[in-house]
Write a protein that holds these residues in place. Structure first.
Motif, mmCIF file in Angstrom:
data_model
loop_
_atom_site.group_PDB
_atom_site.id
_atom_site.type_symbol
_atom_site.label_atom_id
_atom_site.label_comp_id
_atom_site.label_asym_id
_atom_site.label_seq_id
_atom_site.Cartn_x
_atom_site.Cartn_y
_atom_site.Cartn_z
ATOM 1 N N HIS A 196 -5.709 -8.141 -6.889
ATOM 2 C CA HIS A 196 -4.277 -7.876 -6.025
ATOM 3 C C HIS A 196 -2.916 -8.418 -6.716
ATOM 4 O O HIS A 196 -2.991 -8.622 -7.744
ATOM 5 N N CYS A 211 -8.186 -13.388 5.802
ATOM 6 C CA CYS A 211 -6.812 -12.811 5.237
ATOM 7 C C CYS A 211 -6.062 -14.780 5.385
ATOM 8 O O CYS A 211 -4.527 -14.691 5.317
ATOM 9 N N TYR A 244 2.481 -9.516 4.091
ATOM 10 C CA TYR A 244 1.141 -9.601 3.094
ATOM 11 C C TYR A 244 0.006 -9.530 3.779
ATOM 12 O O TYR A 244 0.278 -9.963 4.328
ATOM 13 N N ASP A 245 -0.426 -9.214 2.893
ATOM 14 C CA ASP A 245 -2.242 -8.734 3.471
ATOM 15 C C ASP A 245 -2.388 -9.847 3.249
ATOM 16 O O ASP A 245 -3.626 -10.405 4.533
ATOM 17 N N ARG A 259 -5.288 -5.639 -2.399
ATOM 18 C CA ARG A 259 -4.402 -6.642 -1.394
ATOM 19 C C ARG A 259 -3.267 -6.756 -1.510
ATOM 20 O O ARG A 259 -2.706 -7.574 -3.115
ATOM 21 N N THR A 260 -1.733 -7.666 -1.294
ATOM 22 C CA THR A 260 -1.304 -8.078 -1.227
ATOM 23 C C THR A 260 -1.291 -9.346 -0.580
ATOM 24 O O THR A 260 -1.338 -9.263 0.363
ATOM 25 N N VAL A 261 -1.042 -9.832 -1.848
ATOM 26 C CA VAL A 261 -1.331 -11.874 -1.096
ATOM 27 C C VAL A 261 -0.086 -13.292 -1.605
ATOM 28 O O VAL A 261 0.041 -12.830 -2.451
ATOM 29 N N ALA A 262 0.143 -13.725 -0.228
ATOM 30 C CA ALA A 262 0.914 -14.665 -0.912
ATOM 31 C C ALA A 262 0.381 -15.809 -1.325
ATOM 32 O O ALA A 262 0.114 -16.194 -0.037
ATOM 33 N N GLU A 284 8.770 -11.779 4.355
ATOM 34 C CA GLU A 284 8.070 -10.406 3.357
ATOM 35 C C GLU A 284 6.817 -10.145 4.600
ATOM 36 O O GLU A 284 5.846 -11.434 4.644
ATOM 37 N N LYS A 289 -2.135 -8.679 9.832
ATOM 38 C CA LYS A 289 -1.034 -8.901 8.403
ATOM 39 C C LYS A 289 -0.164 -10.338 9.244
ATOM 40 O O LYS A 289 0.085 -11.040 10.241
#
Ligand code: FAD
Length: 463
Positions: A46, A336, A178-179, A23-26, A176, A157
């Motif tokens: 990730h 999430c 993120y997932d 996943r895209t994670v911030a 942006e 998201k």
């Protein structure tokens, strides 16, 4: 404090293991928690971006002499300073206990480093820099970038809205999607102050420990320090070197200990403040009173997430961040949205590791979570158990003796080794020494056997 586990069966529900998801994670914040999260999330596969509003890593360990424009921290428009450290601060945990398990906090051979067992704050910052360098975490961090809004968008998201901070000005906004978002913004920046009857007419100065750096401004003054935690102990002693008198007031002073603090000429212990008056007097509930120049609030902090918009799904109520399953996941928004580092009265760095591993594994689908309803039931049962034990809401995230049970629950979920026995024993031994010899516990000890066990254990990290 043993917190009953409401229904262990809920946690061990077996489900078919889906293939790992990247996943895209911030991650918000590059203090110890954010760095640790970044490491574990990347290890799990990730894609991680860490947002850090300062120009360096380390969070609260990045000491600065700068203080905020409002010394008690009530003005919402004040300049925010992240660090709450004072110049003389040494750790209150032995370095063996305090360090990450994956990267032990052993004395460095590099020149100019502080090899003491309870080192000064500068050594902790150097250690965190070494940790970040060892695992190349700096490349994941967007420095000087403040997250000002995190909110849900479609498909569960998250939109992360950030802006560049340069030379005090703000510019270069960026949005942006993120997932997932992992919140690691720390919780020692938003002061909480004591309510004192009569304070509106009292003529003296007030300051919160968040803005205490050095004793010099208190020279020849009469200072009332409110609080009984580590900062109140350290700061009272620091100030007593130059102040005329220091009066410590707290809820937890036993009647027999009221009066002059043994070993000190100018420190007194009092019960709670009864009220303050316009002639400068501070009256205590034990019947004593002093005419004071300053009240210093060492009264802790509030959880604060000014950037987070969850439409009321997660809120802060009397310092409970909730509802959160295991202090980490919002049942409604899992997996999430997660939080690292909310628990206090703990050994923070290893706890961050246990939490990070669990979050990383849950996000990839390697570790199953109970259903939303089951997480909610568990969380509500936990809150009810606190209430039944008479524990106030604001102590929801205070783990204390229960912390190792909590860490081990997370370790079991993630398939990690449990907390080392030496670490637990050393933690409790340090706590006992701190209570019995508050002046000397950082320089005198008798747990050499535990130190040897720790170093035996650390060898596996250098092979
Ligand atoms: P922080 O270190 O506060 O880091 C949070 C980071 O998030 C910061 O870098 C901040 O700039 C960033 N950030 C915040 N908001 C935003 C945003 N909107 N956008 C982008 N970035 C953001 N622990 C110990 O183990 N041993 C000790 O001896 C010890 N002594 C302590 C003494 C004091 C006085 C205090 C206050 C704490 C002490 N602690 C100690 C606990 C310490 O807080 C933890 O060790 C740990 O540093 C907390 O890390 P963190 O990453 O959760 O928070």
């Amino acid at each position: 404090m043993a917190i009953p586990n409401p229904n262990p069966a809920l946690h061990f529900r077996l489900t078919a293991m889906p293939s790992p998801i990247s996943r895209t994670v911030a991650v918000v914040g590059a203090g110890a928690a954010g760095l640790c999260a970044a490491l574990e999330l990347r290890r799990e596969g990730h894609k991680v971006v860490v947002y850090e509003r300062e120009t360096q890593i380390g969070g609260t360990w990045a000491y600065t002499p700068e203080i905020e424009t409002d010394p008690v921290g009530l003005d919402p428009t004040r300049n925010i300073v992240q660090s709450s450290l004072y110049a003389s601060l040494r750790t209150n945990l032995p370095r063996e206990v305090m360090g990450f398990r994956v990267y032990p906090f052993v004395a460095s051979r590099k020149p100019g480093r502080d090899g003491r067992r309870f080192p000064g704050h500068g050594e902790v910052l150097e250690y965190l820099r070494d940790f970040a360098e060892e695992f190349r975490l700096g490349e994941l961090v967007r420095f000087g970038t403040e997250v000002w809004h995190v909110g849900l968008v479609e498909d569960r998201k998250w939109m992360v809205r950030s802006r560049k901070r340069s030379g005090g000005s703000e510019g270069n906004k960026d949005d942006e999607v993120y997932d997932a978002v992992v919140v690691c913004n720390g919780h020692y920046t938003e002061p909480r102050i004591a309510e004192i009857p009569g304070i509106e007419v009292w003529p003296g100065k007030q300051i919160h420990s968040h803005n205490y750096r050095v004793p010099d401004p208190f020279r020849d003054q009469i200072v009332v320090v409110i609080g009984s935690a580590a900062s109140a102990d350290d700061i009272s002693r620091d100030i007593s070197k130059v102040a005329k008198e220091v009066h410590i007031t707290s809820r937890s002073v036993e009647i027999g200990r009221l009066g002059k603090l043994s070993g000190h000429d100018n420190i007194w212990l009092h019960s709670m403040i009864d009220g303050v008056h316009k002639d400068g007097k501070v009256a205590f509930q034990d019947g004593t009173q002093v005419r004071a120049d300053v009240i210093l609030h060492c009264t802790g902090y509030k959880y604060h997430f000014p950037f987070l918009e969850t439409n009321g799904i997660v809120s802060v109520d009397d310092n409970r961040v909730g509802p959160l399953y295991k202090h980490i996941f919002s049942p409604a928004l899992a997996p999430c949205l997660s939080f690292i580092g909310l628990p206090w009265k703990v050994v923070p760095f290893p706890l961050f590791e246990f939490q990070s591993k669990w979050i990383a594994g849950v996000l990839s689908g390697r570790i199953p979570l109970p259903s939303k309803e089951e997480m909610m039931m568990d969380t509500e049962a936990f809150y009810s158990s606190l209430e039944a034990s008479g524990i106030p809401k604001r102590y929801t995230h205070k783990l204390d003796a229960y912390q190792f049970e909590y860490d081990n629950w997370l370790a079991t979920k993630s398939g990690s080794p449990l907390t080392e026995e030496w670490r637990k024993k050393m933690y409790f031994a340090a706590g006992r020494r701190k209570r019995s010899m508050p002046e000397a516990y950082r320089d005198q000890w008798d747990d050499e056997d535990l130190i040897s066990q720790a170093h035996e254990d650390f060898k596996q990290h250098s092979t």
